[in-house]
Design a protein around this motif. Structure first.
Motif, mmCIF file in Angstrom:
data_model
loop_
_atom_site.group_PDB
_atom_site.id
_atom_site.type_symbol
_atom_site.label_atom_id
_atom_site.label_comp_id
_atom_site.label_asym_id
_atom_site.label_seq_id
_atom_site.Cartn_x
_atom_site.Cartn_y
_atom_site.Cartn_z
ATOM 1 N N THR A 276 -25.789 7.662 44.588
ATOM 2 C CA THR A 276 -26.682 7.960 43.462
ATOM 3 C C THR A 276 -25.889 8.489 42.274
ATOM 4 O O THR A 276 -26.095 8.063 41.136
ATOM 5 C CB THR A 276 -27.759 8.977 43.888
ATOM 6 O OG1 THR A 276 -28.456 8.456 45.022
ATOM 7 C CG2 THR A 276 -28.720 9.271 42.763
ATOM 8 N N LYS A 277 -24.985 9.407 42.518
ATOM 9 C CA LYS A 277 -24.157 9.982 41.443
ATOM 10 C C LYS A 277 -23.278 8.897 40.831
ATOM 11 O O LYS A 277 -23.161 8.797 39.609
ATOM 12 C CB LYS A 277 -23.300 11.123 41.989
ATOM 13 C CG LYS A 277 -22.329 11.737 41.018
ATOM 14 C CD LYS A 277 -22.912 12.705 40.065
ATOM 15 C CE LYS A 277 -23.489 13.906 40.770
ATOM 16 N NZ LYS A 277 -24.310 14.703 39.863
ATOM 17 N N ASN B 235 -26.090 16.315 30.537
ATOM 18 C CA ASN B 235 -25.908 15.091 31.324
ATOM 19 C C ASN B 235 -25.154 13.987 30.601
ATOM 20 O O ASN B 235 -25.117 12.866 31.083
ATOM 21 C CB ASN B 235 -27.235 14.575 31.894
ATOM 22 C CG ASN B 235 -27.743 15.484 32.991
ATOM 23 O OD1 ASN B 235 -26.968 16.005 33.787
ATOM 24 N ND2 ASN B 235 -29.045 15.688 33.021
ATOM 25 N N TYR C 241 -14.886 15.707 37.603
ATOM 26 C CA TYR C 241 -14.611 14.949 38.812
ATOM 27 C C TYR C 241 -13.245 14.320 38.692
ATOM 28 O O TYR C 241 -12.899 13.755 37.648
ATOM 29 C CB TYR C 241 -15.659 13.846 39.006
ATOM 30 C CG TYR C 241 -17.043 14.377 39.282
ATOM 31 C CD1 TYR C 241 -17.489 14.551 40.589
ATOM 32 C CD2 TYR C 241 -17.897 14.716 38.241
ATOM 33 C CE1 TYR C 241 -18.764 15.040 40.842
ATOM 34 C CE2 TYR C 241 -19.164 15.205 38.489
ATOM 35 C CZ TYR C 241 -19.596 15.367 39.787
ATOM 36 O OH TYR C 241 -20.846 15.856 40.039
ATOM 37 N N VAL D 32 -19.068 15.735 33.351
ATOM 38 C CA VAL D 32 -20.521 15.687 33.209
ATOM 39 C C VAL D 32 -20.926 16.998 32.540
ATOM 40 O O VAL D 32 -20.711 18.078 33.091
ATOM 41 C CB VAL D 32 -21.228 15.516 34.571
ATOM 42 C CG1 VAL D 32 -22.737 15.502 34.389
ATOM 43 C CG2 VAL D 32 -20.742 14.247 35.264
ATOM 44 N N ILE E 138 -18.231 11.603 45.968
ATOM 45 C CA ILE E 138 -19.533 11.513 45.327
ATOM 46 C C ILE E 138 -20.406 10.547 46.115
ATOM 47 O O ILE E 138 -19.906 9.683 46.833
ATOM 48 C CB ILE E 138 -19.445 11.086 43.842
ATOM 49 C CG1 ILE E 138 -18.809 9.701 43.700
ATOM 50 C CG2 ILE E 138 -18.710 12.112 43.019
ATOM 51 C CD1 ILE E 138 -18.852 9.176 42.280
ATOM 52 N N THR F 110 -25.226 6.739 38.567
ATOM 53 C CA THR F 110 -25.466 7.429 37.296
ATOM 54 C C THR F 110 -24.264 7.243 36.366
ATOM 55 O O THR F 110 -24.430 6.968 35.182
ATOM 56 C CB THR F 110 -25.722 8.938 37.533
ATOM 57 O OG1 THR F 110 -26.850 9.080 38.388
ATOM 58 C CG2 THR F 110 -25.975 9.671 36.234
#
Length: 110
Positions: free
Chosen positions: A40-41, A95, A5, A91, A37, A44
Motif C-alpha cells: 500500500t505504501k 503527504n 525512507y 514523506v 515498506i 502511494t
C-alpha cells in the motif's frame, strides 16, 4: 514529522540526513532493509511520483534485472528488491513526497 525512507549505508542518505540535522529538521529514518515498506505504501509512492521518478536506474540492482523486468517494473518486483527505489524518499507532514537529494529542494522544507 518527516519520514525518510532509504538504506542506512547509502551515501545519499547520509548527505540528506546531515543536511536535515544541520537545518534542525526533525525526521524519522526508515531503513527499507530493516523495515520493508508494504504494498500500500509503495503504491502511494508510485501514484504520487510515477515509476520513472521512483526507480533508480543507475543502481546495481536495476542493471542486474533482465530486459523484461526493466521494462515492466511491478510492485512485487520492487518489494522484493527495495534497492530499486531511488533514495531518499521523503514523506512530508502534508503527504507530499520528494525523492532524491538536492540542497535546493531540501531548503524548501526547512
Amino acid at each position: 514529522m518527516i519520514k525518510m525512507y532509504g538504506i542506512k549505508n547509502c551515501d545519499t542518505i547520509k548527505k540528506a540526513q546531515k543536511f536535515l540535522i544541520n537545518h534542525q529538521v526533525d525526521f524519522e529514518f526508515i531503513d527499507l532493509r530493516d523495515n520493508p515498506i508494504n504494498k500500500t505504501k509503495l503504491q502511494t509512492f508510485v501514484d504520487k511520483l510515477t515509476w520513472e521518478k521512483l526507480i533508480n536506474k543507475r543502481s546495481t540492482t536495476f542493471r542486474n534485472l533482465n530486459n523484461k523486468e526493466k521494462n515492466n517494473i511491478t510492485l512485487e518486483l520492487v518489494l522484493k528488491n527495495p534497492t530499486l527505489i531511488k533514495r531518499p524518499v521523503l514523506v512530508m507532514n502534508n503527504n507530499d513526497i520528494m525523492v532524491g537529494f538536492s540542497e535546493k529542494s531540501y531548503l524548501k522544507i526547512c
